[in-house]
Design a protein around this motif. Structure first.
Motif: not given
Ligand SMILES: OC[C@H]1O[C@H](O[C@H]2O[C@H](CO)[C@@H](O)[C@H](O)[C@H]2O)[C@H](O)[C@@H](O)[C@@H]1O
Length: 329
Positions: A82, A185-186, A202, A246
């Motif tokens: 993250d 990775t978002l 998230e 993600r």
């Protein structure tokens, strides 16, 4: 909540005048520093094969390729995946290669330095947002007769102020004129969303179903609408609603509760205008489940064949956010 080590925080708070009757939220987004369980001069295990490449997540930093997560720098392997990089993927990978080439036995402290210099805080691509017109006393609270339960319900209602997020556009990794600035990775979302909290930074699919139940009770209808808009965007761009926001969740789903959330929202608000966009997308989701997650099962007792939807993931590698948890099993 902080997960080990000394917390280093990025906070945002609101001074919105409409929130004067409740404390302004202070939202801690980034939390964790490295806390390896071995000494800093311990060398990393060599000869660990790279996780096999997966077509649904091609990131060589976060999914395939040599992974920092073998070192167990953080109590929770989700912390590393993250963290957005602070340089382009290409330069981070080249730097990692140099590091491993220049030393036959990489140490924990070398890796901690590498991560600290090349990656930002986990979750920094997100920002805490205030709730405009937050009503600290929605009508459901008046119907709670027991004073203790009413007081407790009021406190729980106040937790919403801690869980509202938006994509931090200024920290977003995107390809600009000068090429990619960083990698993360978002899965960026266009609308405000509500997070479960803690390590779950998230938006999540089936958590949102329960969140929507609460938001409706709390009369936070705009947040329900925003939640649905994000899911509709994902149905349009990804084709289904992933487990969470993600890229390492892109081969997993959760119970397909979009249609239930939509029905609850329309019943509560009578906002039927949303259906023009939502119903075709709900159909598209159903088709995705039929095409990708449904098998025919024939009963050995009746010889009848049924189409059965089930969870499945096309995957031959450890889950990136649970890397060591899976590998040490
Ligand atoms: O509250 C969010 C979700 O948390 C759990 O699952 C998530 O973490 C798991 C381990 O990292 C991961 O395998 C799963 O794909 C994630 O959704 C919980 O089990 C879920 O029910 C919940 O939605």
């Amino acid at each position: 909540a902080p997960q080990g080590g000394n917390p280093s925080s990025v906070s945002s708070s609101s001074s919105d005048a409409s929130l004067t009757s409740v404390p302004a939220p202070t939202v801690t987004v980034s939390t964790v520093v490295a806390s390896p369980t071995v000494s800093s001069d311990a060398t990393l295990p060599s000869q660990i094969p790279d996780p096999p490449a997966q077509s649904w997540c091609t990131s060589q930093i976060f999914c395939a390729g040599p992974t920092v997560n073998v070192a167990g720098l953080y109590a929770d392997p989700k912390t590393f995946v993250d963290k957005p990089t602070s340089a382009s993927a290409q330069s981070v990978l080249a730097n990692f290669k140099n590091l491993t080439n220049s030393s036959s036995s990489l140490t924990e402290s070398q890796l901690v330095n590498f991560v600290d210099s090349k990656f930002g805080g986990e979750g920094t691509e997100l920002e805490g947002l205030p709730i405009p017109d937050f009503n600290p006393s929605p009508s459901f609270l008046q119907n709670v007769t027991d004073p203790l339960v009413r007081a407790w319900s009021g406190v729980v209602h106040g937790y919403w102020t801690q869980l509202i997020r938006g994509t931090n556009q200024s920290a977003l990794c995107s390809e600009g004129d000068a090429g990619p600035k960083c990698e993360s990775t978002l899965i960026p979302l266009n609308h405000t969303f509500v997070v479960p909290g803690g390590r779950f930074r998230e938006q999540y699919y089936w958590d949102s179903y329960w969140i929507v139940q609460g938001l409706i009770k709390s009369e936070l209808f705009d947040l329900v609408n925003a939640t649905l808009q994000n899911f509709m965007d994902e149905l349009e761009t990804i084709g289904f609603i992933p487990n969470g926001g993600r890229i390492y969740y892109l081969n997993r789903s959760q119970p397909p509760l979009f249609i239930n959330m939509l029905a609850d929202y329309v019943s509560a608000t009578n906002d039927t205008a949303i259906l023009d966009r939502a119903l075709p997308l709900a159909e598209r989701e159903l088709t995705w489940w039929q095409d990708n997650r449904t098998v025919n099962v024939t009963s050995p007792f009746t010889n009848q064949t049924y189409a059965v939807a089930r969870y499945a993931a096309a995957n031959t590698a450890p889950r990136p956010e649970s890397y060591l948890t899976v590998c040490l099993r």
